[in-house]
Design a protein around this motif. Structure first.
Motif, mmCIF file in Angstrom:
data_model
loop_
_atom_site.group_PDB
_atom_site.id
_atom_site.type_symbol
_atom_site.label_atom_id
_atom_site.label_comp_id
_atom_site.label_asym_id
_atom_site.label_seq_id
_atom_site.Cartn_x
_atom_site.Cartn_y
_atom_site.Cartn_z
ATOM 1 N N VAL A 7 0.857 -1.185 0.000
ATOM 2 C CA VAL A 7 0.000 0.000 0.000
ATOM 3 C C VAL A 7 0.894 1.236 0.000
ATOM 4 C CG1 VAL A 7 -1.833 1.228 1.195
ATOM 5 C CG2 VAL A 7 -1.758 -1.272 1.291
ATOM 6 N N MET A 8 0.742 2.069 -1.038
ATOM 7 C CA MET A 8 1.545 3.272 -1.187
ATOM 8 C C MET A 8 1.010 4.379 -0.277
ATOM 9 S SD MET A 8 3.581 2.277 -3.594
ATOM 10 C CE MET A 8 4.119 3.128 -5.027
ATOM 11 N N THR A 9 1.747 5.496 -0.167
ATOM 12 C CA THR A 9 1.345 6.592 0.710
ATOM 13 C C THR A 9 0.061 7.272 0.248
ATOM 14 O OG1 THR A 9 2.777 8.104 -0.489
ATOM 15 C CG2 THR A 9 3.672 7.096 1.496
ATOM 16 N N ASP A 10 -0.248 7.219 -1.045
ATOM 17 C CA ASP A 10 -1.470 7.855 -1.548
ATOM 18 C C ASP A 10 -2.682 6.929 -1.473
ATOM 19 O OD1 ASP A 10 -0.923 6.064 -3.571
ATOM 20 O OD2 ASP A 10 -1.033 7.528 -5.183
ATOM 21 N N GLY A 11 -2.504 5.717 -0.944
ATOM 22 C CA GLY A 11 -3.612 4.778 -0.786
ATOM 23 C C GLY A 11 -3.719 3.751 -1.892
ATOM 24 N N SER A 12 -3.024 3.958 -3.009
ATOM 25 C CA SER A 12 -3.060 2.956 -4.069
ATOM 26 C C SER A 12 -2.288 1.721 -3.620
ATOM 27 C CB SER A 12 -2.477 3.524 -5.361
ATOM 28 O OG SER A 12 -1.114 3.845 -5.184
ATOM 29 N N ARG A 67 2.595 -1.466 4.385
ATOM 30 C CA ARG A 67 2.265 -0.050 4.208
ATOM 31 C C ARG A 67 3.559 0.759 4.180
ATOM 32 N NH1 ARG A 67 -2.812 1.435 4.443
ATOM 33 N NH2 ARG A 67 -4.339 -0.113 5.099
ATOM 34 N N LEU A 68 3.753 1.501 3.103
ATOM 35 C CA LEU A 68 4.971 2.289 2.923
ATOM 36 C C LEU A 68 4.814 3.671 3.524
ATOM 37 C CD1 LEU A 68 5.825 1.409 -0.764
ATOM 38 C CD2 LEU A 68 6.688 0.344 1.300
ATOM 39 N N GLU A 69 5.849 4.158 4.204
ATOM 40 C CA GLU A 69 5.870 5.524 4.717
ATOM 41 C C GLU A 69 6.457 6.471 3.679
ATOM 42 O OE1 GLU A 69 7.926 5.620 8.415
ATOM 43 O OE2 GLU A 69 6.656 4.075 9.293
ATOM 44 N N ILE A 70 7.407 5.976 2.903
ATOM 45 C CA ILE A 70 8.042 6.754 1.836
ATOM 46 C C ILE A 70 8.024 5.875 0.598
ATOM 47 C CG2 ILE A 70 10.172 7.812 1.043
ATOM 48 C CD1 ILE A 70 10.919 8.263 3.947
ATOM 49 N N ASP A 71 7.597 6.423 -0.517
ATOM 50 C CA ASP A 71 7.586 5.655 -1.755
ATOM 51 C C ASP A 71 7.969 6.546 -2.937
ATOM 52 O OD1 ASP A 71 5.308 7.102 -2.567
ATOM 53 O OD2 ASP A 71 3.938 5.582 -1.868
ATOM 54 N N PRO A 72 8.176 5.970 -4.109
ATOM 55 C CA PRO A 72 8.611 6.753 -5.265
ATOM 56 C C PRO A 72 7.622 7.840 -5.693
ATOM 57 C CG PRO A 72 8.963 4.426 -5.665
ATOM 58 C CD PRO A 72 8.197 4.535 -4.384
ATOM 59 N N LYS A 73 6.356 7.735 -5.289
ATOM 60 C CA LYS A 73 5.375 8.745 -5.673
ATOM 61 C C LYS A 73 5.457 9.990 -4.795
ATOM 62 C CE LYS A 73 1.929 5.568 -7.477
ATOM 63 N NZ LYS A 73 0.563 5.088 -7.342
ATOM 64 N N SER A 74 6.081 9.883 -3.615
ATOM 65 C CA SER A 74 6.081 11.017 -2.697
ATOM 66 C C SER A 74 7.472 11.492 -2.274
ATOM 67 C CB SER A 74 5.293 10.657 -1.431
ATOM 68 O OG SER A 74 5.934 9.620 -0.727
#
Length: 76
Positions: free
Chosen positions: A15-20, A36-43
């Protein structure tokens, strides 16, 4: 391959930070668990090219500026 020495490889949901989310295979947790990721490539600014700020933690930047202020470099 030797038996009983390899971890179980199963499907989990990331689960990415934006919910996807997406399903992948991993040795993390149990089958069906969510990671659940706290930091991911989208953010993260390193991947999205966001504004990078210079943090002065512990006064390191202040000490540097004080130490090398005599060189005559102008502050921007």
């Amino acid at each position: 391959m030797k038996k009983d020495i390899h971890p179980e490889y199963h499907e989990i949901t990331v689960v990415m930070t934006d919910g996807s989310s997406y399903v992948t295979r991993s040795t993390y947790g149990k089958p069906g668990d969510q990671l659940r990721l706290e930091i991911d490539p989208k953010s993260h600014p390193a991947w999205i090219g966001g504004q990078q700020r210079l943090n002065d933690q512990g006064g390191q930047l202040a000490r540097f500026n004080k130490r090398f202020s005599a060189i005559g470099l102008k502050k921007q």
